[in-house]
Write a protein that holds these residues in place. Sequence first.
Motif, short mmCIF file in Angstrom:
data_model
loop_
_atom_site.label_atom_id
_atom_site.label_comp_id
_atom_site.label_asym_id
_atom_site.label_seq_id
_atom_site.Cartn_x
_atom_site.Cartn_y
_atom_site.Cartn_z
N GLU A 495 0.84 -1.21 0.00
CA GLU A 495 0.00 0.00 0.00
C GLU A 495 0.87 1.26 0.00
OE1 GLU A 495 -3.72 -1.84 2.64
OE2 GLU A 495 -2.53 -0.15 3.40
N TYR A 496 1.90 1.24 0.83
CA TYR A 496 2.80 2.40 0.91
C TYR A 496 3.49 2.62 -0.43
CZ TYR A 496 6.74 5.33 2.31
OH TYR A 496 7.66 6.35 2.39
N VAL A 497 3.97 1.55 -1.04
CA VAL A 497 4.70 1.67 -2.32
C VAL A 497 3.79 2.22 -3.41
CG1 VAL A 497 5.80 0.33 -4.16
CG2 VAL A 497 6.41 -0.10 -1.78
N LEU A 498 2.58 1.70 -3.53
CA LEU A 498 1.66 2.17 -4.56
C LEU A 498 1.31 3.65 -4.36
CD1 LEU A 498 -0.88 -0.80 -4.94
CD2 LEU A 498 0.94 -0.13 -6.51
N ALA A 499 1.01 4.03 -3.12
CA ALA A 499 0.64 5.41 -2.84
C ALA A 499 1.81 6.36 -3.05
CB ALA A 499 0.11 5.53 -1.41
N THR A 500 3.00 5.97 -2.58
CA THR A 500 4.18 6.82 -2.72
C THR A 500 4.56 6.99 -4.19
OG1 THR A 500 5.00 6.06 -0.58
CG2 THR A 500 6.59 7.12 -2.04
N ASP A 501 4.50 5.91 -4.95
CA ASP A 501 4.81 5.94 -6.38
C ASP A 501 3.93 6.96 -7.11
OD1 ASP A 501 5.16 5.38 -9.10
OD2 ASP A 501 3.96 3.55 -9.01
N SER A 502 2.63 6.91 -6.88
CA SER A 502 1.69 7.73 -7.66
C SER A 502 1.47 9.12 -7.09
CB SER A 502 0.34 7.01 -7.75
OG SER A 502 0.48 5.78 -8.42
N PHE A 503 1.35 9.24 -5.76
CA PHE A 503 0.92 10.51 -5.17
C PHE A 503 2.05 11.37 -4.63
CE2 PHE A 503 -2.78 7.56 -4.14
CZ PHE A 503 -3.45 7.88 -5.32
N GLN A 504 3.23 10.78 -4.37
CA GLN A 504 4.34 11.57 -3.84
C GLN A 504 5.47 11.73 -4.84
OE1 GLN A 504 5.64 10.52 0.14
NE2 GLN A 504 3.59 9.85 0.72
N LEU A 505 5.93 10.63 -5.42
CA LEU A 505 7.05 10.72 -6.37
C LEU A 505 6.58 11.23 -7.72
CD1 LEU A 505 8.84 7.35 -5.46
CD2 LEU A 505 9.38 9.65 -4.64
N GLY A 506 5.58 10.59 -8.30
CA GLY A 506 5.01 11.06 -9.55
C GLY A 506 5.94 10.93 -10.75
N TYR A 507 5.46 11.41 -11.89
CA TYR A 507 6.21 11.34 -13.15
C TYR A 507 6.09 12.67 -13.88
CZ TYR A 507 5.82 6.35 -12.14
OH TYR A 507 5.88 5.13 -11.53
N ASN A 508 7.04 12.93 -14.80
CA ASN A 508 6.94 14.15 -15.60
C ASN A 508 5.96 13.93 -16.76
OD1 ASN A 508 8.33 12.76 -17.62
ND2 ASN A 508 10.31 13.63 -17.06
#
Length: 792
Positions: A495-508
């Motif tokens: 859960e942490y990995v999915l949320a961090t990937d999409s909502f915190q780290l993000g993409y250009n």
Amino acid sequence: MNAISEISEMAEAHQAVAFQFTITPEGIDLQLSHEALRQVYISGLRSWKKKFIRMKNSFITGVYPASPSSWLFVVIAILATMYTRSDPSMGLIAKIQEHLPVSQSLSVQCQTVVSAVLFSTLLWLSLIFTMRLCLKQLLSYHRWMFEQHGKMSNTTKVWVALVRIFSGRQPLLYSYQGSLPNLPVPAIKDTLKRYLESVRPLMSASEFERMTKLATQFESTLGNRLQWYLKLKALWATNYVSDWWEEYIYLRGRSPIMVNSNYYGMDFLYVTPTPIQAARAGNTLHAFLLYRRKLNREELKPSRVPGTVIPLCAAQCERMFNTTRIPGEETDTVQHWQDSDYVAVYHRGRYFRLWLYKGGKMLSPREIELQIQKILDDPSPPSPGEEKLGALTAGDRVPWARTRKQFFSSGVNKRSLDCIEKAAFFVTLDDDEHGMMGDDPAASLDRYAKSLLHGKCYDRWFDKSFSVVVYKNGKNGLNAEHSWADAPVVAHLWEYVLATDSFQLGYNEEGHCKGDVDPNLPQPQRLTWDIPPECREQVSQSLAVAQALADDVDFHVFSFRDFGKGRIKKCRISPDAFIQLALQLAYYRERGMFCLTYEASMTRLFREGRTETVRSCTNESCAFVKALEGGEDTELCRRLLRLAAEKHQYLYRMAMTGSGIDRHLFCLYVVSKYLGVESPFLKEVLSEPWRLSTSQTPVQQVELFDLVNHPEYISCGGGFGPVADDGYGVSYIIVGENMINFHISCKYSCTQTDSHKFGAQIRQALLDLLALISPDQRDPARGSKTQAKKDL
């Protein structure tokens, strides 16, 4: 090939040294490599920082629920009291002063102060011990769980207040470990009574009478003797179940762990944050490292029972990273290393070591993406025998143990295998595309589940604590080994990995990772192997065993969106009990009978607790199903439904609070084996097949996901293989208020099971139950569908 391997090894060894020297006529010419020495220094510094953090956290956890600063408060309070010419120690400070070593340099006043500090420290430690003992006693109170929802007794209100007081402030991840109670050993009479009640609806009158006699005979003869040994173990060990459960249920199993033991977790259902494989891997791997850093620093909040202040045991978190299951001929072992600064990566039959730190600093997502891209662009072919080497971890355990000992105990093979086993975790860069896609999204989900469960049987390293899979189209998932921890622990990480990937780290905008790039990053290191023909033959045999197992798995994944827990709770019924009753109804409709049903519950209210079984098929659930299918009066069916749901909730709570059936009987059986005595009763009990094995995957960190503003970011949950050859494995996740995702597995080789047909039966059973109990009497089923469409 051997010559190339030797050259590669020599080059690796050459780069590893920090200095070179040459003997000349003038003497020894010493050449120091400043960069190498710098890296040695940074690596050592990073290691010492981690040791310091661990020591600091161990101290903070050791004095919990007090804080280190409270020591100073106690010392100052005692000294201040002494200066008012009163003795708070009632003469103990003077006694301590008498026994201090005589020193000319210390004045009488200094000796008094030292004695006061020593007394204050002892008083402080005594207070800590008392507070911890009080908290342990408070956490042993479980009556709150059996109270009616929304109606809290005065006793429980006082208890909650005391738990808050004695819990201290800002606990670390492991702060509660010393205060958690030990798992109690139930009375053997109670366990046998509950067991007989659980099997009554599954047996004829004569069968039940025979089993009752066996149970009575067991209790009056061997049972009490076995119980004595079990109580002795409970006094000595932290948990009387967990070590035996890990060893005998998981590690001593000699059949493949792929499908039979390992389980998987899926990506978001409707969203793929980026279609670029390397970019998704970059963010995903970086998110794992962020979680590991929080784990090492104990910055993760202790898990609690949802909606309460009651902590859950965190012991399983300790082996999450840098852990591998090592095969043995009689039993496997779980090996954990303190740290690892790289991951092992598999792509197109090649294995790589990918460093995730440079100069003691974690690589940015963009840097990891570039490193992953280098692996994807590497055109080199696999060495002979390398491509399908992972099949050894997918086949039977004994051949793998013997092969490992014979071919991987020295030389280049040992170094490469060590690299995989000591890695933080394993990563597979898969060339396939998966997810909900194409003209038949339902079938694509089934293929996605099978891929995560077993892949090609050689492109995962099933022995690692978990393997991350990143597909060509940017979809990802994970496969986890089961012996070291249970699914909720891995689900928390995921859960942490999915949320961090999409909502915190993000993409250009182009879909690439964000972050700066160091141009001097070392290349990912290709692992080298020397696989002889005899070893390749064993790889082929293991692959054949694994492939036959994988091909037999029938998997079906579907989202039930007609209604969810919101609608169920409006009917004043537990969503989990509602789903379990739907499963009973679906199974009865398909097979015309009931079966022994396993639902996983947790015992993490206790120290080192893992799981317990809720026997979901009860007298009450069978009575309800028979009444409904027999066309009985609607009011009677409603009443029986509520009685069955209440019974299920009661059994679930009993399991959580240490009064389950199956772990107690399992441990009694283990003791009987150690004593070398046979018990016909225990032998028969433990041989009963679980034809319906079920598990709920709870969403633990709801705050990480915004399902109101981003309803498309819904996790699909995870699943596992069937437990019985002629049974079903059913995993489900209740997502938000309006969706329930199901993962159903069975075997093609059994003509009586079909995952898609059973899925259809579950769907219809859910609709029928809501139609029966819904307050909307006009057309409940249709109303639920209309409401669900509005909600979505």
